[in-house]
Motif scaffolding. Structure first.
Motif, PDB file in Angstrom:
ATOM      1  N   VAL A 109       0.842  -1.203   0.000  1.00  0.00           N
ATOM      2  CA  VAL A 109       0.000   0.000   0.000  1.00  0.00           C
ATOM      3  C   VAL A 109       0.880   1.258   0.000  1.00  0.00           C
ATOM      4  N   LEU A 110       1.984   1.221   0.768  1.00  0.00           N
ATOM      5  CA  LEU A 110       2.934   2.351   0.788  1.00  0.00           C
ATOM      6  C   LEU A 110       3.443   2.653  -0.612  1.00  0.00           C
ATOM      7  N   CYS A 111       3.804   1.589  -1.341  1.00  0.00           N
ATOM      8  CA  CYS A 111       4.361   1.763  -2.692  1.00  0.00           C
ATOM      9  C   CYS A 111       3.309   2.309  -3.655  1.00  0.00           C
ATOM     10  N   ALA A 112       2.084   1.772  -3.562  1.00  0.00           N
ATOM     11  CA  ALA A 112       1.007   2.274  -4.428  1.00  0.00           C
ATOM     12  C   ALA A 112       0.727   3.741  -4.116  1.00  0.00           C
ATOM     13  N   GLN A 149      -0.640  -4.378  -6.314  1.00  0.00           N
ATOM     14  CA  GLN A 149      -1.997  -4.961  -6.284  1.00  0.00           C
ATOM     15  C   GLN A 149      -1.919  -6.487  -6.273  1.00  0.00           C
ATOM     16  N   THR A 150      -1.067  -7.025  -7.138  1.00  0.00           N
ATOM     17  CA  THR A 150      -0.955  -8.491  -7.223  1.00  0.00           C
ATOM     18  C   THR A 150      -0.330  -9.060  -5.954  1.00  0.00           C
ATOM     19  N   ILE A 151       0.687  -8.376  -5.416  1.00  0.00           N
ATOM     20  CA  ILE A 151       1.351  -8.862  -4.193  1.00  0.00           C
ATOM     21  C   ILE A 151       0.357  -8.925  -3.031  1.00  0.00           C
ATOM     22  N   MET A 170      -8.179   1.344  -1.160  1.00  0.00           N
ATOM     23  CA  MET A 170      -8.111   2.504  -0.271  1.00  0.00           C
ATOM     24  C   MET A 170      -6.912   3.378  -0.637  1.00  0.00           C
ATOM     25  N   GLY A 171      -5.780   2.727  -0.908  1.00  0.00           N
ATOM     26  CA  GLY A 171      -4.580   3.478  -1.299  1.00  0.00           C
ATOM     27  C   GLY A 171      -4.768   4.197  -2.625  1.00  0.00           C
TER      28      GLY A 171
END
Length: 530
Positions: free
Chosen positions: A27-30, A131-133, A152-153
């Motif tokens: 989520v941080l990366c997205a 998303q896939t991870i 949410m992200g």
């Protein structure tokens, strides 16, 4: 891999603290990727001043990032396969973080544009791969919830950008909007290398098997298209020879890209996956979602800043309640999907809510609308987005299996980004053209012989005379004020029209949803080779 994370049946499902850590990392990366799409918007003026650039030049800071993003997204599935997902994901974060640091240190506008392009190449992978991870780390029955956490992200990200950017620019300086990525990027890299696992892939391709022509034609098609969308309005669309040439390049690139992918043995993007009816409808719905999400995120701050005279930070903060509403809705929608509520009903409800939001905004717009008038329509927008994101993603992938799922996710991601680019390009064109039309129509009503018009001009003239202007100067000032008032009214009318058209677009989409076959409610993304 720490001991508490167990790999079951050789798949990638995790339990306990490992799953929490992987979820936070992804989520941080997205968020990093998405916040960086919009955070720059509020800093353009400061960049222009300190780098001595024109408005057209500085727009390239946004364009370069968007072009790189959209080129990389369709290739993520293939790149993960070539290098292994963990290595590719970690490399993408490192490229993104290092180029963020370089962006902050840039001394000229074209240096900054180059580093933004490199940043976009790293960032594009973060979206789809995270998303896939996330999805693969959850057991099948909790996949809807996994999509909700990722969603949410994705939904909150675009609205976090402007207030965060506004705060950093107002209190520090524009390089800090890039420096803020560096510590987060370093933490995300370390967590990725420790916790993310790569699924078993087939054989890697040798360099002479790689579809280099596919990469070149894809970059030509998408890069040219993005250029036309970003620069069409300011260069007067097809009246400008550059736009015409680049449009032709985009069309030729598209033609040869499709031909190449269908005939080459190792295509870089598997177009055959689009034979799936649900994915086809899902990509169209993702495009419309991007159009509405990025379009409304773009139009509302511009209206509040240019017409209502708000600061960048205030304009950004206005969208926060809407995002919180979406974030609140996401887990509820995830639960509903797990319980077997048909996604088409949720999507239709979401499009209807978006229509209510646009119609409401159309009705409350004036040259001095207050925050309290926009609060509830924006809450409705948040509710509608919550109903759209997770169901559209799970719907699109519901009848796919195995490797196709990752390829399908890349298509929906790309179409959402392209929808946003089309949305912003079309909205800016409409606002500029419609406000000219409204201005012409309004001026017809200002008849110098009309007693009310004369009275208004006379009243303004007298107020300027009392401030010490001569009668002639005061008359000029009165005419200028009337002119400004007409311009403001015509701009507001054009915004009202744009909201109405957006609403009609969402209504038209509802029948499309009826074409969707009943698929699996729980998408098995664990097989996605992405």
């Amino acid at each position: 891999m720490s001991a508490s994370g167990t790999l079951q049946n050789d798949d990638l499902v995790l339990y306990g603290i490992d799953r929490v850590i992987i979820t936070i990392t992804a989520v941080l990366c997205a968020l990093l990727e998405i916040v960086d799409t919009t955070i720059v918007n509020v800093a353009l003026n400061d960049m222009r001043g300190s780098l001595g650039a024109t408005l057209t030049d500085v727009a390239w800071v946004i364009t370069a990032y968007a072009i790189a993003n959209v080129i990389v997204i369709p290739m993520t599935s293939w790149l993960s396969q070539q290098f292994g997902r963990r290595n590719y994901f970690a490399a993408s974060i490192i490229i993104f973080t290092f180029s963020s640091f370089l962006c902050g240190n840039a001394t000229g506008i074209w240096e900054l544009v180059l580093f933004r392009f490199i940043q976009g190449l790293g960032g594009g992978a973060l979206l789809v791969t995270s998303q896939t991870i996330i999805t693969e780390s959850y057991p099948v029955e909790k996949r809807g919830m996994a999509q909700a956490i990722y969603g949410m992200g994705v939904i909150v990200g675009p609205t976090l950008g402007p207030p965060l950017g506004g705060y950093l620019v107002d209190n520090y300086s524009w390089p800090y909007i890039f420096y803020i990525n560096v510590p987060i990027g370093i933490i995300a890299t370390l967590l990725t290398l420790t916790y993310v696992r790569s699924p078993k892939y087939g054989d890697k391709l040798k360099s002479n098997q790689v579809d280099w022509w596919g990469i070149i034609t894809l970059a030509t098609f998408i890069g040219s298209l993005q250029f036309v969308l970003e620069h069409g309005q300011q260069d007067d669309w097809f009246n400008d020879s550059t736009i015409v040439i680049v449009s032709i390049m985009s069309f030729v690139g598209l033609f040869f890209f499709i031909w190449r992918q269908l005939v080459y043995e190792y295509p870089i993007v598997n177009l055959r996956v689009l034979k799936d009816n649900n994915l086809r409808v899902g990509t169209i719905l993702s495009f419309v979602l991007g159009f509405g999400l990025y379009g409304s995120t773009f139009i509302i701050p511009i209206y509040t800043q240019s017409v209502l005279g708000w600061t960048a930070t205030d304009a950004g903060l206005l969208l926060i309640p809407s995002s919180l509403m979406t974030a609140f809705m996401m887990p509820i929608i995830g639960k509903l999907i797990q319980k077997g509520v048909p996604q088409p009903y949720l999507v239709a409800g979401g499009f209807l809510m978006f229509f209510v939001f646009t119609f409401w905004m159309h009705n409350i717009m004036t040259p001095d609308t207050g925050t309290e008038h926009m609060f509830w329509p924006l809450i409705v927008r948040g509710f509608g987005l919550g109903l759209l994101f997770v169901p559209i993603t799970t719907l699109s992938l519901s009848t796919l299996s195995g490797k196709s799922i990752g390829e399908g996710a890349a298509f929906t991601g790309m179409m959402r980004q392209l929808g946003g680019s089309f949305g912003i390009a079309i909205i800016t064109t409409f606002i500029s053209r419609l406000s000219q039309d409204h201005r012409v129509n309004l001026i017809k009503n200002i008849d110098g012989a009309n007693a009310m018009v004369q009275q208004r001009i006379h009243g303004l003239q007298q107020s300027f005379i009392t401030k010490g202007f001569s009668p002639n100067e005061a008359l000029d000032k009165a005419h200028q004020l009337i002119n400004l008032s007409v311009t403001k009214q015509s701009t507001v009318l054009s915004y009202m029209d744009v909201f109405m058209y957006l609403g009609v677009l969402f209504l038209i989409c509802i029948p499309f949803i009826l074409f969707i076959k009943k698929g699996k409610n729980k998408v098995d993304l664990s097989e996605a080779m992405h």
